[in-house]
Design an enzyme around this catalytic site. Sequence first.
Site, mmCIF file in Angstrom:
data_model
loop_
_atom_site.group_PDB
_atom_site.id
_atom_site.type_symbol
_atom_site.label_atom_id
_atom_site.label_comp_id
_atom_site.label_asym_id
_atom_site.label_seq_id
_atom_site.Cartn_x
_atom_site.Cartn_y
_atom_site.Cartn_z
ATOM 1 N N LYS A 104 41.678 16.060 81.183
ATOM 2 C CA LYS A 104 42.533 14.907 81.382
ATOM 3 C C LYS A 104 43.870 15.395 81.905
ATOM 4 O O LYS A 104 44.266 16.515 81.544
ATOM 5 C CB LYS A 104 42.708 14.077 80.110
ATOM 6 C CG LYS A 104 42.795 14.838 78.798
ATOM 7 C CD LYS A 104 43.905 15.822 78.574
ATOM 8 C CE LYS A 104 45.310 15.333 78.657
ATOM 9 N NZ LYS A 104 46.288 16.406 78.335
ATOM 10 N N ASP B 4 50.360 14.148 80.057
ATOM 11 C CA ASP B 4 49.904 15.158 79.110
ATOM 12 C C ASP B 4 49.460 14.537 77.782
ATOM 13 O O ASP B 4 48.354 14.801 77.313
ATOM 14 C CB ASP B 4 51.021 16.176 78.855
ATOM 15 C CG ASP B 4 50.485 17.430 78.178
ATOM 16 O OD1 ASP B 4 49.462 17.958 78.648
ATOM 17 O OD2 ASP B 4 51.072 17.869 77.177
ATOM 18 N N ALA C 297 42.377 28.877 81.417
ATOM 19 C CA ALA C 297 43.367 28.042 80.720
ATOM 20 C C ALA C 297 43.260 28.197 79.207
ATOM 21 O O ALA C 297 42.184 28.491 78.677
ATOM 22 C CB ALA C 297 43.134 26.581 81.105
ATOM 23 N N ARG D 108 40.370 28.408 73.985
ATOM 24 C CA ARG D 108 40.370 28.022 72.565
ATOM 25 C C ARG D 108 39.231 27.073 72.205
ATOM 26 O O ARG D 108 38.701 27.135 71.097
ATOM 27 C CB ARG D 108 41.689 27.349 72.188
ATOM 28 C CG ARG D 108 42.842 28.301 71.984
ATOM 29 C CD ARG D 108 44.051 27.618 71.366
ATOM 30 N NE ARG D 108 44.561 26.530 72.168
ATOM 31 C CZ ARG D 108 44.527 25.245 71.814
ATOM 32 N NH1 ARG D 108 44.010 24.891 70.670
ATOM 33 N NH2 ARG D 108 45.027 24.305 72.612
ATOM 34 N N ARG D 109 38.894 26.153 73.118
ATOM 35 C CA ARG D 109 37.963 25.095 72.730
ATOM 36 C C ARG D 109 36.659 25.045 73.532
ATOM 37 O O ARG D 109 35.587 24.937 72.950
ATOM 38 C CB ARG D 109 38.649 23.718 72.884
ATOM 39 C CG ARG D 109 39.845 23.532 71.993
ATOM 40 C CD ARG D 109 39.450 22.985 70.625
ATOM 41 N NE ARG D 109 40.599 22.816 69.772
ATOM 42 C CZ ARG D 109 41.015 23.712 68.876
ATOM 43 N NH1 ARG D 109 40.368 24.850 68.713
ATOM 44 N NH2 ARG D 109 42.075 23.493 68.126
ATOM 45 N N THR E 157 42.904 15.074 67.739
ATOM 46 C CA THR E 157 42.483 16.485 67.733
ATOM 47 C C THR E 157 42.004 16.966 66.357
ATOM 48 O O THR E 157 42.411 18.038 65.901
ATOM 49 C CB THR E 157 43.635 17.393 68.216
ATOM 50 O OG1 THR E 157 44.762 17.177 67.364
ATOM 51 C CG2 THR E 157 44.023 17.123 69.645
ATOM 52 N N SER F 233 39.329 33.129 88.062
ATOM 53 C CA SER F 233 40.776 33.126 87.887
ATOM 54 C C SER F 233 41.418 33.496 89.214
ATOM 55 O O SER F 233 40.770 34.153 90.055
ATOM 56 C CB SER F 233 41.177 34.146 86.816
ATOM 57 O OG SER F 233 42.585 34.266 86.748
ATOM 58 N N ARG F 234 42.705 33.127 89.359
ATOM 59 C CA ARG F 234 43.450 33.633 90.509
ATOM 60 C C ARG F 234 43.565 35.145 90.409
ATOM 61 O O ARG F 234 43.740 35.837 91.393
ATOM 62 C CB ARG F 234 44.866 33.028 90.524
ATOM 63 C CG ARG F 234 44.921 31.548 90.686
ATOM 64 C CD ARG F 234 46.324 31.031 90.395
ATOM 65 N NE ARG F 234 46.723 31.253 89.010
ATOM 66 C CZ ARG F 234 47.925 31.000 88.503
ATOM 67 N NH1 ARG F 234 48.869 30.510 89.288
ATOM 68 N NH2 ARG F 234 48.209 31.211 87.241
HETATM 69 N N1 LIG Z 1 41.322 17.950 76.178
HETATM 70 C C1 LIG Z 1 42.265 18.563 75.448
HETATM 71 O O1 LIG Z 1 42.248 18.542 74.212
HETATM 72 C C2 LIG Z 1 43.355 19.310 76.149
HETATM 73 C C3 LIG Z 1 44.250 20.080 75.432
HETATM 74 C C4 LIG Z 1 45.210 20.802 76.119
HETATM 75 C C5 LIG Z 1 45.269 20.703 77.510
HETATM 76 N N2 LIG Z 1 44.408 19.899 78.173
HETATM 77 C C6 LIG Z 1 44.442 19.778 79.639
HETATM 78 O O2 LIG Z 1 43.851 20.958 80.154
HETATM 79 C C7 LIG Z 1 44.507 21.337 81.362
HETATM 80 C C8 LIG Z 1 45.057 22.739 81.183
HETATM 81 O O3 LIG Z 1 45.965 22.775 80.100
HETATM 82 P P1 LIG Z 1 46.299 24.176 79.364
HETATM 83 O O4 LIG Z 1 47.374 23.938 78.412
HETATM 84 O O5 LIG Z 1 45.053 24.807 78.873
HETATM 85 O O6 LIG Z 1 46.891 24.962 80.632
HETATM 86 P P2 LIG Z 1 47.234 26.504 80.853
HETATM 87 O O7 LIG Z 1 46.930 27.327 79.665
HETATM 88 O O8 LIG Z 1 48.607 26.536 81.444
HETATM 89 O O9 LIG Z 1 46.169 26.907 81.973
HETATM 90 C C9 LIG Z 1 46.126 26.384 83.250
HETATM 91 C C10 LIG Z 1 45.343 27.370 84.125
HETATM 92 O O10 LIG Z 1 45.395 26.920 85.459
HETATM 93 C C11 LIG Z 1 45.380 28.030 86.333
HETATM 94 N N3 LIG Z 1 46.439 27.850 87.338
HETATM 95 C C12 LIG Z 1 46.253 27.843 88.665
HETATM 96 N N4 LIG Z 1 47.402 27.669 89.334
HETATM 97 C C13 LIG Z 1 48.366 27.574 88.402
HETATM 98 C C14 LIG Z 1 49.769 27.399 88.467
HETATM 99 N N5 LIG Z 1 50.431 27.297 89.648
HETATM 100 N N6 LIG Z 1 50.456 27.365 87.323
HETATM 101 C C15 LIG Z 1 49.824 27.449 86.135
HETATM 102 N N7 LIG Z 1 48.483 27.602 85.994
HETATM 103 C C16 LIG Z 1 47.763 27.671 87.130
HETATM 104 C C17 LIG Z 1 45.608 29.283 85.518
HETATM 105 O O11 LIG Z 1 44.364 29.985 85.480
HETATM 106 P P3 LIG Z 1 44.153 31.378 86.247
HETATM 107 O O12 LIG Z 1 45.489 32.057 86.340
HETATM 108 O O13 LIG Z 1 43.189 32.092 85.389
HETATM 109 O O14 LIG Z 1 43.602 31.040 87.596
HETATM 110 C C18 LIG Z 1 45.942 28.779 84.112
HETATM 111 O O15 LIG Z 1 45.386 29.565 83.118
HETATM 112 C C19 LIG Z 1 45.538 20.250 81.645
HETATM 113 O O16 LIG Z 1 44.973 19.254 82.457
HETATM 114 C C20 LIG Z 1 45.813 19.671 80.255
HETATM 115 O O17 LIG Z 1 46.257 18.328 80.296
HETATM 116 C C21 LIG Z 1 43.452 19.226 77.521
#
Ligand SMILES: NC(=O)c1ccc[n+]([C@@H]2O[C@H](COP(=O)([O-])OP(=O)(O)OC[C@H]3O[C@@H](n4cnc5c(N)ncnc54)[C@H](OP(=O)(O)O)[C@@H]3O)[C@@H](O)[C@H]2O)c1
Length: 330
Positions: free
Chosen positions: A102, A181, A18, A23-24, A259, A42-43
Site C-alpha cells: 500500500k 503511509d 525493504a 520483517r514480514r 498490525t 536490489s539496486r
Molecule cells: N503492509 C504493511 O504493513 C506495511 C508496513 C510498512 C511499510 N509498508 C509499505 O511498504 C513499502 C516499503 O516500506 P518500507 O518501510 O519497508 O521501506 P524501506 O525499508 O525504505 O524499503 C524500500 C526499498 O525500496 C528500494 N528503493 C529503491 N529506490 C529507492 C529510493 N530512491 N529510496 C529508498 N528506497 C528505494 C530499496 O531496496 P533496494 O535498495 O534493495 O533496491 C529499499 O529497501 C511502502 O509502500 C510502505 O507504505 C507496508
Amino acid sequence: MPEDTPRPGLRMGVLGCADIAVRRILPAIVEHPSVRLVAVASRDGARSARLAARFGCAAVTGYRALLDRDDIDAVYVPLPPGMHHEWVAEALTAGKHVLVEKPLSTTYEQSAELVATAGRLGLALTENFMFLHHSQHAAVRDLAREEIGELRVFSSSFGVPPPDPSSFRHDARLGGGALLDVGVYPLRAAQLQLDGELDVLGACLRVDEATGVDVAGSALLSTATGVTAQLDFGFQHSYRSAYALWGSRGRISVPRAFTPPREHRPVVRLEQQDRTTELTLAADHQVGNALDAFAAAALSDTGRTALGEALLRQALLVEQVRKAARIVSL
Ligand SMILES: NC(=O)c1ccc[n+]([C@@H]2O[C@H](COP(=O)([O-])OP(=O)(O)OC[C@H]3O[C@@H](n4cnc5c(N)ncnc54)[C@H](OP(=O)(O)O)[C@@H]3O)[C@@H](O)[C@H]2O)c1
C-alpha cells in the site's frame, strides 16, 4: 507425487530489500505451502545476496533483471510509493501477477491505469492491506449487528512516532507523507465496516514546509444515509492503531486494528448503557492470510474484478481527501 516433481504453486520474486519485506513478507512466503520464493532483487547486488542467503533463494541485481526471469510468476513490490506505478506497470507488462505494498500508487489516475492493465492482461493485482485478512473484523461486525443497535459513527486512528529522517516518508518525490503511509488504513477500514459508498465531506492535512510532505491529517466522510466516518492519522503521534463502531445502543472499540502480531489475541471492548464487557478474540496470522488470498487470486482468476473495484474505490477516496483538505503548513 514423485519426489522429483516440482512443488506446485506460485513462484515469487521480490523487488527491493525493504524493511517490511524482511520483517514480514519474506518469512511468510518461505513458510507458505503453495508459494515459493525464487529470487530477491536490489539496486545493490551485495544487499540482495545477503538477503537471498538468509531466505534461501537467488539474488538479482536490478529490478529489471528479476522481471526478465521466466521462472517467476508473481512479484511482491515493497518499493517507496512514488516508484509503485512504474514498477507495477513493468511487472504486469512482463506477465507477472503483482502483490504491491500500500498505497497502490500515488494518484487515482495511475491506480486506474494499473487496474486496467492488470484486467487487460488477465493478471492478479493486489494492494497489500494485510489487516483486511484478520478474522477480528468479521467478529466485530457480527458483534456490532447483535449488540450496538443502529450504527451512527465509525472512527479510526492510525498514528506513529516520526519516521527516521532518511526514510522515503519525508520525500515528496518518492511518494512520502502521512496520508499515503498511514492515512490509507483508516480509509480502508471505513470501507470494510460501513455499508454503501462513502463521500469525503472535509479534511485537514498538516504539511511540513521543509519537506513538502503531509505529516498528519484528519478526514470526515459520510455514507448516503448519514453514518459518518471520523479518521485521524499521522507520524507525529504516539502509537495508535484503532477503530470504533458507535451505535444507538452501544459502542465497540478495536484497539489493535491494523498490525496485531500473529500470536496476539485481540481484546475488544463493548460499552453499553449499564455495562462494559471485554471480549478476547482468536489470534490470527494476517500476513499469512494475505499471502493465501494473493496466491488464490493469482492461481485462479475468480474474484479479480471485485479486487480491482476495491482498489479504485480506495484510490478515489485518497484523492478526494487530498482535494478536500485544508492545508496547514508547519
Ligand atoms: N503492509 C504493511 O504493513 C506495511 C508496513 C510498512 C511499510 N509498508 C509499505 O511498504 C513499502 C516499503 O516500506 P518500507 O518501510 O519497508 O521501506 P524501506 O525499508 O525504505 O524499503 C524500500 C526499498 O525500496 C528500494 N528503493 C529503491 N529506490 C529507492 C529510493 N530512491 N529510496 C529508498 N528506497 C528505494 C530499496 O531496496 P533496494 O535498495 O534493495 O533496491 C529499499 O529497501 C511502502 O509502500 C510502505 O507504505 C507496508
